[in-house]
Design a protein around this motif. Structure first.
Motif, PDB file in Angstrom:
ATOM      1  N   GLN A 281      32.977 -46.599  -5.393  1.00 38.84           N
ATOM      2  CA  GLN A 281      32.420 -47.940  -5.261  1.00 38.84           C
ATOM      3  C   GLN A 281      32.931 -48.608  -3.988  1.00 38.84           C
ATOM      4  O   GLN A 281      34.119 -48.513  -3.650  1.00 38.84           O
ATOM      5  CB  GLN A 281      32.800 -48.781  -6.476  1.00 38.84           C
ATOM      6  CG  GLN A 281      32.165 -48.287  -7.770  1.00 38.84           C
ATOM      7  CD  GLN A 281      32.476 -49.205  -8.923  1.00 38.84           C
ATOM      8  OE1 GLN A 281      31.649 -50.035  -9.300  1.00 38.84           O
ATOM      9  NE2 GLN A 281      33.669 -49.082  -9.502  1.00 38.84           N
ATOM     10  N   THR A 282      32.034 -49.296  -3.312  1.00 36.90           N
ATOM     11  CA  THR A 282      32.361 -49.890  -2.012  1.00 36.90           C
ATOM     12  C   THR A 282      33.560 -50.831  -2.098  1.00 36.90           C
ATOM     13  O   THR A 282      34.460 -50.802  -1.245  1.00 36.90           O
ATOM     14  CB  THR A 282      31.145 -50.654  -1.465  1.00 36.90           C
ATOM     15  OG1 THR A 282      30.046 -49.742  -1.318  1.00 36.90           O
ATOM     16  CG2 THR A 282      31.467 -51.269  -0.111  1.00 36.90           C
ATOM     17  N   SER A 283      33.603 -51.683  -3.135  1.00 35.34           N
ATOM     18  CA  SER A 283      34.701 -52.653  -3.252  1.00 35.34           C
ATOM     19  C   SER A 283      36.038 -51.951  -3.435  1.00 35.34           C
ATOM     20  O   SER A 283      37.062 -52.377  -2.874  1.00 35.34           O
ATOM     21  CB  SER A 283      34.442 -53.601  -4.424  1.00 35.34           C
ATOM     22  OG  SER A 283      34.327 -52.877  -5.644  1.00 35.34           O
ATOM     23  N   VAL A 284      36.038 -50.858  -4.199  1.00 35.91           N
ATOM     24  CA  VAL A 284      37.269 -50.099  -4.427  1.00 35.91           C
ATOM     25  C   VAL A 284      37.710 -49.406  -3.148  1.00 35.91           C
ATOM     26  O   VAL A 284      38.884 -49.480  -2.750  1.00 35.91           O
ATOM     27  CB  VAL A 284      37.067 -49.063  -5.562  1.00 35.91           C
ATOM     28  CG1 VAL A 284      38.295 -48.159  -5.686  1.00 35.91           C
ATOM     29  CG2 VAL A 284      36.775 -49.769  -6.881  1.00 35.91           C
ATOM     30  N   VAL A 285      36.780 -48.734  -2.489  1.00 33.20           N
ATOM     31  CA  VAL A 285      37.096 -48.012  -1.249  1.00 33.20           C
ATOM     32  C   VAL A 285      37.618 -48.977  -0.188  1.00 33.20           C
ATOM     33  O   VAL A 285      38.608 -48.698   0.495  1.00 33.20           O
ATOM     34  CB  VAL A 285      35.854 -47.255  -0.727  1.00 33.20           C
ATOM     35  CG1 VAL A 285      36.138 -46.651   0.646  1.00 33.20           C
ATOM     36  CG2 VAL A 285      35.438 -46.167  -1.715  1.00 33.20           C
ATOM     37  N   THR A 286      36.975 -50.131  -0.055  1.00 29.29           N
ATOM     38  CA  THR A 286      37.371 -51.118   0.955  1.00 29.29           C
ATOM     39  C   THR A 286      38.797 -51.627   0.707  1.00 29.29           C
ATOM     40  O   THR A 286      39.615 -51.714   1.641  1.00 29.29           O
ATOM     41  CB  THR A 286      36.391 -52.301   0.963  1.00 29.29           C
ATOM     42  OG1 THR A 286      35.072 -51.825   1.261  1.00 29.29           O
ATOM     43  CG2 THR A 286      36.797 -53.336   2.004  1.00 29.29           C
ATOM     44  N   ALA A 287      39.093 -51.964  -0.557  1.00 29.41           N
ATOM     45  CA  ALA A 287      40.420 -52.491  -0.879  1.00 29.41           C
ATOM     46  C   ALA A 287      41.503 -51.443  -0.651  1.00 29.41           C
ATOM     47  O   ALA A 287      42.566 -51.745  -0.075  1.00 29.41           O
ATOM     48  CB  ALA A 287      40.443 -52.961  -2.337  1.00 29.41           C
ATOM     49  N   LEU A 288      41.262 -50.199  -1.056  1.00 25.65           N
ATOM     50  CA  LEU A 288      42.262 -49.149  -0.894  1.00 25.65           C
ATOM     51  C   LEU A 288      42.415 -48.742   0.571  1.00 25.65           C
ATOM     52  O   LEU A 288      43.514 -48.372   1.010  1.00 25.65           O
ATOM     53  CB  LEU A 288      41.904 -47.941  -1.761  1.00 25.65           C
ATOM     54  CG  LEU A 288      41.930 -48.199  -3.275  1.00 25.65           C
ATOM     55  CD1 LEU A 288      41.592 -46.934  -4.043  1.00 25.65           C
ATOM     56  CD2 LEU A 288      43.285 -48.748  -3.712  1.00 25.65           C
ATOM     57  N   ASP A 289      41.329 -48.824   1.316  1.00 25.59           N
ATOM     58  CA  ASP A 289      41.407 -48.527   2.752  1.00 25.59           C
ATOM     59  C   ASP A 289      42.299 -49.554   3.458  1.00 25.59           C
ATOM     60  O   ASP A 289      43.134 -49.199   4.304  1.00 25.59           O
ATOM     61  CB  ASP A 289      40.002 -48.542   3.356  1.00 25.59           C
ATOM     62  CG  ASP A 289      40.012 -48.176   4.834  1.00 25.59           C
ATOM     63  OD1 ASP A 289      40.163 -46.975   5.158  1.00 25.59           O
ATOM     64  OD2 ASP A 289      39.885 -49.099   5.671  1.00 25.59           O
TER      65      ASP A 289
END
Length: 306
Positions: free
Chosen positions: A237-245
């Motif tokens: 999910q984009t929101s998850v990937v963005t936060a972890l990145d």
């Protein structure tokens, strides 16, 4: 507020009504009146004569009186100043007065004192934050015997695969051993709540698991976004990937680790899940050990959740 109508009012509740003090059901003010239930709670708390007991929400003091008989000291935390006045009045001319300390205020905003045992009849709306405030409290206490609405209590003890298994279940079971002690029907309270209750015992794990609870909480939030979905899907999910990145880049900057120009966080997350055999797992079936393994796998590759 209109008077609470009842054919069978307890003596204490009747006295409270005469003084114009009425219980606010919306605030979770349901006073435990059955002496048999009170005795059961006190007995299951296994209070020692040397113990300090923290009682949250003492109300009119029905349970408080029994705790004072058993403990060296009782610290009662009450937010309602009307009930605080009644507690002072109830115990002021008794041998128990020197053993009772009353803290006035919201327990969620209050710094808790030292205690050996916690006993409480908890309003539903503060159940979850209070559980974790207690379990993260230091120094460790021996146990907490707490009254919850029945469904909440069942969520605390739910196991992987159960319909009620959720983030609350796994987070609580990480930090404590949880046991259902007894059922308490709605008619044991004045005024009666709309739901049934259960008494639960929490025994903090001491020492606690050697993990960062904020990291753990971040992982389980993602996993239980959709507990029936595969972790591989959730971590795309984009929101998850963005936060972890973002977290990963901060980690690399602090640790003086260079990042490749073509770095792809989504691909990194997928590789970790596949390598650790986690990609096809679903939160609904994962136990505490599974989540510990997952957290270690991510952290070891520089992926952080806070």
């Amino acid at each position: 507020m209109p008077k609470v109508k009842s054919d069978k009012k307890s003596r204490v509740h009747g006295e409270m009504s005469k003084q114009g003090i009425f219980f606010d059901k919306g605030a979770g003010q349901h006073i435990l009146k059955n002496p048999m239930v009170i005795t059961g709670i006190v007995d299951k708390s296994a209070i020692l004569p040397t113990d300090t007991v923290l009682e949250i929400g003492p109300g009119t003091g029905n349970l408080t009186a029994r705790l004072l008989e058993k403990a060296k000291r009782v610290v009662a935390c009450e937010v309602d100043t009307r009930l605080v006045a009644e507690l002072h009045k109830r115990f002021q001319n008794t041998p128990f007065k020197p053993k009772l300390e009353i803290i006035v205020g919201d327990v969620l905003k209050t710094e808790l004192p030292f205690f050996n045992v916690c006993v409480a009849n908890i309003p539903y709306k503060i159940s979850s934050p209070l559980v974790f405030k207690l379990l993260l409290h230091r120094p460790f206490f021996r146990c907490a015997v707490l009254m919850f609405q029945r469904e909440f209590a069942h969520r605390l003890v739910a196991k992987p695969g159960d319909s009620l298994y959720c983030r609350l279940s796994v987070n609580t079971q990480l930090l404590a051993r949880v046991d259902l002690l007894m059922k308490v029907g709605r008619n044991n309270f004045r005024p009666p709540p709309k739901v049934e209750s259960n008494v639960v015992r929490l025994e903090p794990r001491n020492p606690p698991p050697p993990i960062n609870f904020k990291e753990w909480d971040g992982l389980t939030r993602i996993a239980f976004l959709r507990k029936n979905k595969r972790l591989a899907s959730l971590f795309k999910q984009t929101s998850v990937v963005t936060a972890l990145d973002k977290n990963y880049r901060i980690h690399c900057s602090v640790s003086n680790i260079s990042i490749e120009p073509d770095f792809d966080m989504k691909a990194k997350l997928e590789a970790i899940l596949v390598e650790e055999g986690l990609a096809e797992m679903r939160a609904r079936n994962m136990d505490v050990d599974d989540f510990i393994r997952a957290l270690h796998a991510f952290n070891s590759k520089g992926i952080h959740f806070t």
